[in-house]
Design a protein around this motif. Sequence first.
Motif, PDB file in Angstrom:
ATOM      1  N   HIS A   1      68.708  34.220 -33.106  1.00 43.80           N
ATOM      2  CA  HIS A   1      69.574  35.223 -33.730  1.00 43.80           C
ATOM      3  C   HIS A   1      69.596  35.068 -35.249  1.00 43.80           C
ATOM      4  O   HIS A   1      69.678  36.058 -35.969  1.00 43.80           O
ATOM      5  N   ILE A   2      69.534  33.814 -35.712  1.00 46.89           N
ATOM      6  CA  ILE A   2      69.483  33.592 -37.166  1.00 46.89           C
ATOM      7  C   ILE A   2      68.212  34.228 -37.723  1.00 46.89           C
ATOM      8  O   ILE A   2      68.237  34.965 -38.717  1.00 46.89           O
ATOM      9  N   LEU A   3      67.099  33.980 -37.055  1.00 42.52           N
ATOM     10  CA  LEU A   3      65.806  34.532 -37.491  1.00 42.52           C
ATOM     11  C   LEU A   3      65.845  36.058 -37.496  1.00 42.52           C
ATOM     12  O   LEU A   3      65.440  36.716 -38.468  1.00 42.52           O
ATOM     13  N   CYS A   4      66.364  36.598 -36.415  1.00 41.77           N
ATOM     14  CA  CYS A   4      66.480  38.035 -36.257  1.00 41.77           C
ATOM     15  C   CYS A   4      67.331  38.647 -37.378  1.00 41.77           C
ATOM     16  O   CYS A   4      66.970  39.653 -37.991  1.00 41.77           O
ATOM     17  N   GLY A   5      68.462  37.995 -37.674  1.00 40.06           N
ATOM     18  CA  GLY A   5      69.371  38.488 -38.705  1.00 40.06           C
ATOM     19  C   GLY A   5      68.745  38.429 -40.087  1.00 40.06           C
ATOM     20  O   GLY A   5      68.877  39.365 -40.876  1.00 40.06           O
TER      21      GLY A   5
END
Length: 239
Positions: free
Chosen positions: A106-110
């Motif tokens: 999710h961090i990467l996606c964000g």
Amino acid sequence: MTERLYHSDSYLREFQAVVTAADPAVRAVVLDRTAFYPGGGGQPCDFGTLAVGGVTWPVVRTRKAGEEVEHFLGGETPLPQAGTALTGSLDWPRRYRLMRTHTAMHILCGVVFRDFGALVTGGDMDLQQARMDFEFESMSRDLVEGIEQSINLEVEKNRPIRVKVFPREEAFQIPDLIRTKVNLLPPGIPEVRTVEIVGLDLQADGGTHVQATGEVGRIHIVDYKSKGKINKRLYVELE
Ligand SMILES: [Zn+2]
């Protein structure tokens, strides 16, 4: 219907439950409540044990079956019968690592959406590695290194992570959720669970996550690949 304890408390690793159904043919039992994640959204299912009165069954797989969660039990010991009260315990090192990995995704996606406006087109994870596909025209070593720096900055910021449940209609009004294709959710679902990395990312998501980005620890992007003209895949590993 199995109450999904992991939806409200992802750190619950031991719980009491009652068997509601047992199928000896496939060695599966259904419980009234469970902390075992049945798999989904790219996150693999949990392992662990069920135990009562000195008898322990290994849980070798779990699976969603409609509103219920099936727990498949290893070994030869006859299954606990419907009505049996027992204790469930997760293989916590496995689950915790998957929680950290899921949050890393999710961090990467964000970060990739915030910095490049690129949408995720797919993703998957196992215990060792995760991969995510983005709508990216070109990817380079430099770009990957920049992204790696940015995601680790978000880890250092130790951003809090919040889980909420909205009535379906309300969830449709949240603009940031539209990009995660909340409108593609099956029509029968009355509520939408969201996972928010405060200030970075908001997703409709049924998975288990850590409480703050600092718990993820250092993230490495170990490789990248072109998966077509506008799809680029990043491979991620935790320390
Ligand atoms: Zn997710």
